[in-house]
Scaffold this active site. Structure first.
Site, PDB file in Angstrom:
ATOM      1  N   HIS A 196      -0.329   4.832   7.145  1.00 27.14           N
ATOM      2  CA  HIS A 196       0.466   5.383   6.054  1.00 27.14           C
ATOM      3  C   HIS A 196       0.929   6.819   6.280  1.00 27.14           C
ATOM      4  O   HIS A 196       0.182   7.631   6.829  1.00 27.14           O
ATOM      5  CB  HIS A 196      -0.353   5.332   4.762  1.00 27.14           C
ATOM      6  CG  HIS A 196      -0.903   3.978   4.468  1.00 27.14           C
ATOM      7  ND1 HIS A 196      -2.222   3.639   4.728  1.00 27.14           N
ATOM      8  CD2 HIS A 196      -0.312   2.870   3.958  1.00 27.14           C
ATOM      9  CE1 HIS A 196      -2.417   2.382   4.386  1.00 27.14           C
ATOM     10  NE2 HIS A 196      -1.283   1.885   3.913  1.00 27.14           N
ATOM     11  N   ASP A 209      -3.063   8.337   7.765  1.00 27.99           N
ATOM     12  CA  ASP A 209      -4.056   7.504   8.444  1.00 27.99           C
ATOM     13  C   ASP A 209      -3.334   6.603   9.448  1.00 27.99           C
ATOM     14  O   ASP A 209      -2.189   6.865   9.795  1.00 27.99           O
ATOM     15  CB  ASP A 209      -4.899   6.708   7.431  1.00 27.99           C
ATOM     16  CG  ASP A 209      -4.082   5.726   6.595  1.00 27.99           C
ATOM     17  OD1 ASP A 209      -2.895   5.491   6.925  1.00 27.99           O
ATOM     18  OD2 ASP A 209      -4.618   5.183   5.603  1.00 27.99           O
ATOM     19  N   SER A 237       0.800  -1.218   0.000  1.00 31.85           N
ATOM     20  CA  SER A 237       0.000   0.000   0.000  1.00 31.85           C
ATOM     21  C   SER A 237       0.838   1.275   0.000  1.00 31.85           C
ATOM     22  O   SER A 237       0.349   2.335  -0.391  1.00 31.85           O
ATOM     23  CB  SER A 237      -0.941   0.018   1.210  1.00 31.85           C
ATOM     24  OG  SER A 237      -0.213  -0.068   2.418  1.00 31.85           O
TER      25      SER A 237
END
Length: 366
Positions: free
Chosen positions: A327, A324, A34
């Site tokens: 990340h 978040d 991600s």
């Protein structure tokens, strides 16, 4: 006579073009999770690891979600921009064609993916590194059919490669207590398992043409907001951080060994642990004012796991290290990317120098 001369010029021109063949651009092929995903997971309809929601992408382009798990750019985006490389589109983007691949490369990164096939299983759908490599092999067949084997070989050998996975193998596998890896291994044997798997994967990529390749190291993953909420006082998980350090040490050694073992391989390990740790420990020093909680949060409900449309945003996104629970923010990614560029002396691909964009740096200290 004039007609004959013109005909000869035309023949020479065409013959010369045939000799030169296809003039390939230097592009990137990105494999990751991600932290590098440029939109693959938004095309995985059953994936629970998805950033195709407001407010992801709010500081990127038109401000709409684009599949990146941050408010703006990824580290790979920024390094590519600063070295003159195009941003590769997501492999699963339905508009991807052979011509786009030749102009821009491909990004195979997938949120929730890991070095190990079993990592991130509870996300339902994600692309592991082995699966990403399989997709890359398919890409090679497409390009060979487009420009021929010889030119395709040149294209893939001149490309730049980024491999950026590993954190999910710890946070969403080994450390969860849910997977069999949690009780089949201890810290050392699990790390050995990871390195053996990664070595095999990198050798496959080399066999497929990867010559200039960088593996991104892990940051202090025990200090991400999601890990902090596991402690009673909001402090970092030191065991998790020690695992990241051990991964970086073993990964650096692995890449050094592969560079000497594999023909024409320039394999580098990008370790930015120290600078990221310093940012988290001394955020004001770097222009941040928050390094322990996410900019996008659901009030006091922690952890919210993902940024949701109903979430509230911090007042100044540039002042937060984390976007978040998992990340970094665009600002933090820029700092990390610039540190790697400085540390390894990355050059622009269009710079008037024979040195590779992933060339060695004159700096020797870590």
């Amino acid at each position: 006579m004039k007609l004959t001369a013109n005909l000869m010029i035309l023949i020479v021109t065409l013959f010369g073009a045939a000799i030169d063949g296809y003039h390939c651009k230097v592009v990137q092929f990105i494999f990751g999770d991600s932290l590098s995903d440029a939109g693959n997971n938004k095309y995985l309809s059953r994936s629970l690891a998805n950033a195709n929601l407001p407010w992801y992408g709010i500081d990127f382009g038109n401000g709409l979600p684009n599949g990146r798990f941050t408010n703006g750019r990824t580290v790979a985006d920024i390094i590519g921009d600063n070295t003159g490389l195009p941003r590769p589109p997501a492999f699963l983007d339905p508009s991807l064609t052979e011509d786009i691949i030749l102009e821009n490369g491909v990004n195979y990164a997938s949120g929730g993916g890991g070095i190990l096939n079993e990592t991130g299983g509870y996300f339902i759908q994600r692309l592991s590194l082995y699966r990403q490599i399989e997709l890359f092999q398919g890409t090679q067949e497409l390009i060979k059919s487009k420009i021929g084997n010889q030119e395709a070989e040149k294209f893939f050998q001149e490309a730049r490669y980024v491999v950026a996975l590993g954190s999910n193998d710890f946070i969403n596998n080994y450390l969860t207590g849910v997977y069999s890896d949690s009780w089949n291994y201890n810290d050392k044997s699990f790390l050995d398992y990871l390195m053996e798997t990664l070595e095999a994967q990198l050798k496959i990529l080399h066999k497929l043409g990867a010559r200039q390749l960088m593996v991104f190291g892990l940051g202090p993953m025990g200090c991400i907001p999601l890990q902090r909420v596991l402690s009673t006082d909001g402090s970092c998980q030191q065991r998790t951080n020690k695992l990241a350090i051990s991964f970086n040490q073993a990964g650096s050694k692995l890449l050094d060994n592969l560079s000497t073992q594999l023909a024409k391989a320039s394999f580098k390990f990008g370790d930015a642990y120290e600078v990221v740790n310093d940012v988290i420990t001394n955020p004001q020093k770097y222009g941040f004012n928050n390094s322990d909680s996410p900019c996008c949060s659901f009030g006091r409900i922690r952890p919210a796991l993902t940024c949701l449309p109903a979430s509230s945003l911090c007042k100044d996104r540039s002042k937060y290290v984390f976007w978040d629970e998992y990340h970094p923010s665009d600002s933090a990614n820029e700092l990390i990317a610039n540190e790697l560029i400085k540390k390894f002396g990355f050059l622009r691909v269009d710079a008037p120098s024979p040195a590779p964009a992933f060339g060695p740096s004159s700096e020797t200290d870590e």
